[in-house]
Design a protein around this motif. Structure first.
Motif, mmCIF file in Angstrom:
data_model
loop_
_atom_site.group_PDB
_atom_site.id
_atom_site.type_symbol
_atom_site.label_atom_id
_atom_site.label_comp_id
_atom_site.label_asym_id
_atom_site.label_seq_id
_atom_site.Cartn_x
_atom_site.Cartn_y
_atom_site.Cartn_z
ATOM 1 N N GLU A 1 -6.332 4.408 0.690
ATOM 2 C CA GLU A 1 -7.581 4.406 1.454
ATOM 3 C C GLU A 1 -8.829 4.274 0.581
ATOM 4 O O GLU A 1 -9.867 3.820 1.062
ATOM 5 N N GLN A 2 -8.762 4.631 -0.683
ATOM 6 C CA GLN A 2 -9.963 4.695 -1.522
ATOM 7 C C GLN A 2 -10.743 3.385 -1.555
ATOM 8 O O GLN A 2 -11.961 3.370 -1.361
ATOM 9 N N HIS A 3 -10.065 2.283 -1.796
ATOM 10 C CA HIS A 3 -10.742 0.990 -1.945
ATOM 11 C C HIS A 3 -10.396 -0.003 -0.833
ATOM 12 O O HIS A 3 -10.899 -1.126 -0.854
ATOM 13 N N GLU B 1 -9.770 4.142 -14.181
ATOM 14 C CA GLU B 1 -9.029 5.350 -14.517
ATOM 15 C C GLU B 1 -9.645 6.066 -15.707
ATOM 16 O O GLU B 1 -10.176 5.440 -16.627
ATOM 17 N N ASP C 1 -6.475 -2.367 -4.748
ATOM 18 C CA ASP C 1 -7.663 -2.011 -5.531
ATOM 19 C C ASP C 1 -8.233 -3.238 -6.246
ATOM 20 O O ASP C 1 -8.835 -3.131 -7.300
ATOM 21 N N SER D 1 2.507 5.647 3.917
ATOM 22 C CA SER D 1 1.278 6.356 3.547
ATOM 23 C C SER D 1 1.049 7.562 4.446
ATOM 24 O O SER D 1 1.396 7.556 5.638
ATOM 25 N N THR E 1 -4.753 4.987 5.286
ATOM 26 C CA THR E 1 -4.466 3.584 4.972
ATOM 27 C C THR E 1 -4.174 2.762 6.222
ATOM 28 O O THR E 1 -4.772 1.696 6.443
ATOM 29 N N GLN F 1 -5.680 9.812 -16.679
ATOM 30 C CA GLN F 1 -4.981 9.136 -15.574
ATOM 31 C C GLN F 1 -4.180 7.948 -16.088
ATOM 32 O O GLN F 1 -3.056 7.702 -15.632
ATOM 33 N N ASN G 1 -0.923 5.237 0.311
ATOM 34 C CA ASN G 1 -2.105 6.104 0.206
ATOM 35 C C ASN G 1 -3.243 5.386 -0.523
ATOM 36 O O ASN G 1 -3.762 5.856 -1.541
ATOM 37 N N THR H 1 0.812 -1.213 0.000
ATOM 38 C CA THR H 1 0.000 0.000 0.000
ATOM 39 C C THR H 1 0.847 1.265 0.000
ATOM 40 O O THR H 1 1.949 1.296 0.544
ATOM 41 N N ASP I 1 -2.234 9.058 4.226
ATOM 42 C CA ASP I 1 -3.691 9.160 4.351
ATOM 43 C C ASP I 1 -4.162 8.200 5.443
ATOM 44 O O ASP I 1 -3.426 7.909 6.379
ATOM 45 N N ILE J 1 -10.111 -0.265 -9.919
ATOM 46 C CA ILE J 1 -9.700 1.053 -10.382
ATOM 47 C C ILE J 1 -10.310 1.336 -11.755
ATOM 48 O O ILE J 1 -10.234 0.510 -12.663
#
Length: 261
Positions: free
Chosen positions: A18-20, A177, A89, A41, A45, A181, A16, A14, A43, A175
């Motif tokens: 945290e999104q998924h 994108e 992800d 990280s 995470t 991106q 950063n 990991t 964030d 993900i």
């Protein structure tokens, strides 16, 4: 086979992420161990990882643009004989988890397994995913992962592919994108891949032919046409990545020649 040989460590690299991460951890929480190898990280995470009772180790990020430099460290930090590398992800289906435990209980189980992955692209999972096999399940002992992008681990033993006929025995890549991106990521990854191909020397013919072959392979041979416009765009991006990578390697040669002259 000993009891230790029946256990699986999930390893997640990991940075950063945290999104998924919550969704991913929900999908792997039934495994024997979840090891997070975090690259410093900033964030949430690590907070999320601790909420799920994950064991956490740290690998310095430095100037790394991908997880590959930390892969071997993460794998060798796992507690169990079997290691299952999952990205932050990617979702693991119940069918895939059950398949892996059933497979390691049999005497003829290979030391490594390629797992098919379904990718989300422009809001839809690709219909044909025969091209994207990932070598992510293997024994810990003797496994090493080269520190370059777009590489597979070197497994000490026999490896096999999980048949596509096994329904829903796969990853789901979350993900989605944008094209912008994707191009930005490909630019970073191709920079990293230049080092992996050090010593390669390409000519104009290679620059012309390899991207065309990449497009034909992606769109026709690997069934990208089944995804219509999405498949056409994806094949074009794959060809552009190949063109950019070869061009960057040629650029290095041209600049070196200039300095030597």
């Amino acid at each position: 086979m000993t009891d230790r040989g029946q256990k699986i460590s999930v390893v997640i690299n990991t940075y950063n992420a945290e999104q998924h991460l919550k969704e991913v951890l929900e999908s792997v929480k039934e495994f024997d161990e979840i090891l997070i190898c975090d690259m410093e990280s900033t964030d949430r995470t690590l907070d999320i990882a601790r909420q799920y009772g994950c064991r956490v180790v740290t690998f310095p990020k430095g100037d790394a643009v991908s997880a590959e430099p930390a892969r071997t460290f993460a794998i060798q930090s796992a507690a169990n004989h079997w290691v299952f590398v999952v990205d932050a992800d990617e979702l693991v289906t119940t069918e895939l988890r059950n398949y892996l435990y059933q497979r390691i209980s049999k005497a003829d189980c290979p030391e490594g397994l390629y797992i098919p992955r379904r990718n989300l692209f422009l809001g839809q999972y690709e219909q044909n995913f025969t091209a994207d096999y990932q070598l992510r399940f293997f024994i810990r002992e003797g496994t090493e992962w080269p520190p370059y992008v777009h590489t597979f681990p070197k497994v000490n033993g026999r490896v096999e592919k999980i048949p596509l006929s096994k329904e829903n025995v796969c990853f789901y890549h979350l993900i989605d994108e944008t094209i912008g991106q994707r191009i930005a990521k490909d630019n970073r990854y191709s920079d990293g891949e230049v080092a992996k191909k050090a010593g390669k020397h390409y000519g104009v013919l290679t620059l012309l032919l390899k991207p065309h072959w990449q497009f034909f392979s992606s769109f026709v041979l690997r069934g990208g046409f089944l995804d219509g416009k999405r498949g056409l765009i994806r094949a074009g991006l794959n060809a552009f990545y190949k063109f950019a990578l070869i061009a960057k390697i040629m650029e290095q040669d041209l600049r070196n020649q200039k300095h030597e002259s």
